[in-house]
Design a protein around this motif. Structure first.
Motif, PDB file in Angstrom:
ATOM      1  N   GLY A  13      -1.402   8.608   6.842  1.00 45.28           N
ATOM      2  CA  GLY A  13      -2.084   7.560   7.593  1.00 45.28           C
ATOM      3  C   GLY A  13      -3.197   6.842   6.842  1.00 45.28           C
ATOM      4  N   LYS A  14      -3.420   7.191   5.576  1.00 40.46           N
ATOM      5  CA  LYS A  14      -4.474   6.552   4.786  1.00 40.46           C
ATOM      6  C   LYS A  14      -3.891   5.934   3.523  1.00 40.46           C
ATOM      7  CE  LYS A  14      -7.846   9.824   6.384  1.00 40.46           C
ATOM      8  NZ  LYS A  14      -9.022   9.382   6.949  1.00 40.46           N
ATOM      9  N   MET A  45       0.926   4.851   1.263  1.00 44.13           N
ATOM     10  CA  MET A  45       0.250   5.543   2.357  1.00 44.13           C
ATOM     11  C   MET A  45       0.561   7.029   2.316  1.00 44.13           C
ATOM     12  SD  MET A  45      -1.127   2.904   3.855  1.00 44.13           S
ATOM     13  CE  MET A  45      -1.647   3.584   5.424  1.00 44.13           C
ATOM     14  N   GLU A  88       0.829  -1.202   0.000  1.00 47.48           N
ATOM     15  CA  GLU A  88       0.000   0.000   0.000  1.00 47.48           C
ATOM     16  C   GLU A  88       0.862   1.251   0.000  1.00 47.48           C
ATOM     17  OE1 GLU A  88      -3.694  -0.963   2.770  1.00 47.48           O
ATOM     18  OE2 GLU A  88      -1.770  -1.606   3.629  1.00 47.48           O
TER      19      GLU A  88
END
Length: 70
Positions: A16-17, A13, A11
């Motif tokens: 934080g997302k 990022m 992922e």
């Protein structure tokens, strides 16, 4: 015998997302992270700000964090 490949979720990022997610098969977490390009490992804990790459082993849930590098 060939190299053993493990399934990872990689992922990208930001703050934080997860902004992008892909599943890959690779021989190590480093190799999985490098599917996005050169990386720097050794972040320790997951950052709370900025951009980074999170790699999670599908079966065990073990996670490592990387910064994009040159």
């Amino acid at each position: 015998m060939g190299d053993i490949k493990v399934r990872y979720t990689v992922e990208t990022m930001r703050g934080g997302k997860a902004v992008a997610r892909t599943d890959v098969q690779a021989g190590s977490m480093d190799a999985a992270a490098e599917t996005l390009g050169p990386v720097k490992s050794g972040l320790g804990r997951e950052p709370e700000t900025g951009d980074w790459i999170r790699v999670t082993e599908f079966v065990s849930g073990r996670t490592n964090w990387f910064r994009a590098g040159d």
